[in-house]
Scaffold this motif. Structure first.
Motif, short mmCIF file in Angstrom:
data_model
loop_
_atom_site.label_atom_id
_atom_site.label_comp_id
_atom_site.label_asym_id
_atom_site.label_seq_id
_atom_site.Cartn_x
_atom_site.Cartn_y
_atom_site.Cartn_z
N CYS A 1 0.50 4.38 -2.63
CA CYS A 1 0.16 5.73 -2.17
C CYS A 1 1.19 6.76 -2.63
O CYS A 1 0.85 7.89 -2.97
CB CYS A 1 0.02 5.75 -0.65
SG CYS A 1 -1.50 4.97 -0.05
N GLU A 2 2.47 6.36 -2.66
CA GLU A 2 3.51 7.26 -3.17
C GLU A 2 3.27 7.56 -4.65
O GLU A 2 3.43 8.69 -5.11
CB GLU A 2 4.89 6.64 -2.98
CG GLU A 2 5.36 6.61 -1.54
CD GLU A 2 5.48 8.00 -0.94
OE1 GLU A 2 5.97 8.90 -1.62
OE2 GLU A 2 5.06 8.17 0.23
N GLU B 1 0.80 -1.21 0.00
CA GLU B 1 0.00 0.00 0.00
C GLU B 1 0.84 1.27 0.00
O GLU B 1 0.49 2.26 -0.65
CB GLU B 1 -0.94 0.02 1.22
CG GLU B 1 -2.07 -0.97 1.17
CD GLU B 1 -1.72 -2.31 1.80
OE1 GLU B 1 -0.50 -2.57 1.97
OE2 GLU B 1 -2.64 -3.08 2.11
N LYS B 2 1.97 1.26 0.72
CA LYS B 2 2.80 2.46 0.82
C LYS B 2 3.31 2.88 -0.55
O LYS B 2 3.27 4.07 -0.89
CB LYS B 2 3.97 2.22 1.77
CG LYS B 2 4.83 3.46 1.98
CD LYS B 2 5.95 3.19 2.99
CE LYS B 2 6.80 4.44 3.17
NZ LYS B 2 7.91 4.21 4.14
N GLU B 3 3.77 1.92 -1.34
CA GLU B 3 4.31 2.24 -2.67
C GLU B 3 3.22 2.78 -3.59
O GLU B 3 3.44 3.71 -4.36
CB GLU B 3 4.96 1.01 -3.30
CG GLU B 3 5.67 1.32 -4.60
CD GLU B 3 6.45 0.13 -5.15
OE1 GLU B 3 6.84 0.19 -6.33
OE2 GLU B 3 6.67 -0.83 -4.40
#
Length: 220
Positions: free
Chosen positions: A121-122, A117-119
């Motif tokens: 969102c980036e 998810e973090k990637e």
């Protein structure tokens, strides 16, 4: 007489990109629906390296990879241009198309396997900044990069609904959401996207359940 065949999946954003380009150019073609669980000998012979759709077969010669095919169609057939004529704008269009394509696998994995998810969102932050006050990626004409954006424009929302993982909200990414809403309702786009219907949603819900079941079984 030219012979044009397209091997694809009805639910694939990559197949739809190629159909989109063919229709924009007014090219008559034969569409062949493939079975992802039982790929045809024609597909395996036409794309022996990746064994994936879409594949365009033009006068017996296969071309693979959706945006490579779109560029081939643009260069080969008469009709409205898909890539910009200006060299700088053309380079920008290719850049954004590659950026979007490079992130598709990560996005799909987020919804099917979870954990990235973090990637994603980036990536969405980058798009949110880029699309501020913009309806199109390059210039004032719908084209190559906008065609490559069909995954984030339509399929990303379907994956969210199918998986229950909500990464895109208007609070987090207002510019991206404003662009997406304009994108799916634009006449230049709406005509070439599949309807966001129950059949499409049900298919991806099934994919999510399949991956969830497989993940559980590996833990036993």
């Amino acid at each position: 007489m030219e012979q044009v065949k397209l091997l694809g999946f009805w639910y694939s954003p990559f197949s739809h990109r190629v159909e989109w380009a063919l229709k924009i150019k007014g090219v008559k073609y034969e569409y062949i629906e493939e079975d992802r669980n039982n790929k045809s000998s024609l597909l395996l012979q036409s794309n022996p390296i990746h064994k994936k759709i879409p594949v365009l077969i033009h006068n017996g010669k296969p071309i693979c990879e959706s945006m490579v095919i779109v560029e081939y169609i643009d260069e080969t057939f008469e009709g409205p241009s898909i890539l910009p004529k200006d060299p700088y704008d053309r380079a920008l269009a290719r850049f954004w198309a590659k950026f979007l394509d490079d992130k598709v696998v990560t996005m799909v994995n987020t919804f099917l396997r979870k954990g990235e998810e973090k990637e994603v969102c980036e990536m969405l932050k980058v798009l949110d900044n880029e699309l501020k006050d913009k309806k199109l990626f390059v210039g004032d004409k719908f084209g190559f990069a906008d065609m490559a954006a069909n995954f984030v424009g339509l399929w990303l929302g379907i994956f969210q609904e199918a998986s229950g993982i909500v990464l895109v909200t208007s609070e987090k990414f207002p510019n991206f959401c404003a662009w997406r809403d304009e994108y799916v309702n634009c006449s230049q786009v709406k005509e070439y996207l599949p309807p966001r219907n129950d059949e499409l949603l049900a298919f991806f819900q099934g994919r999510v359940r399949t991956y969830a079941a497989a993940s559980v079984s590996t833990l036993k």
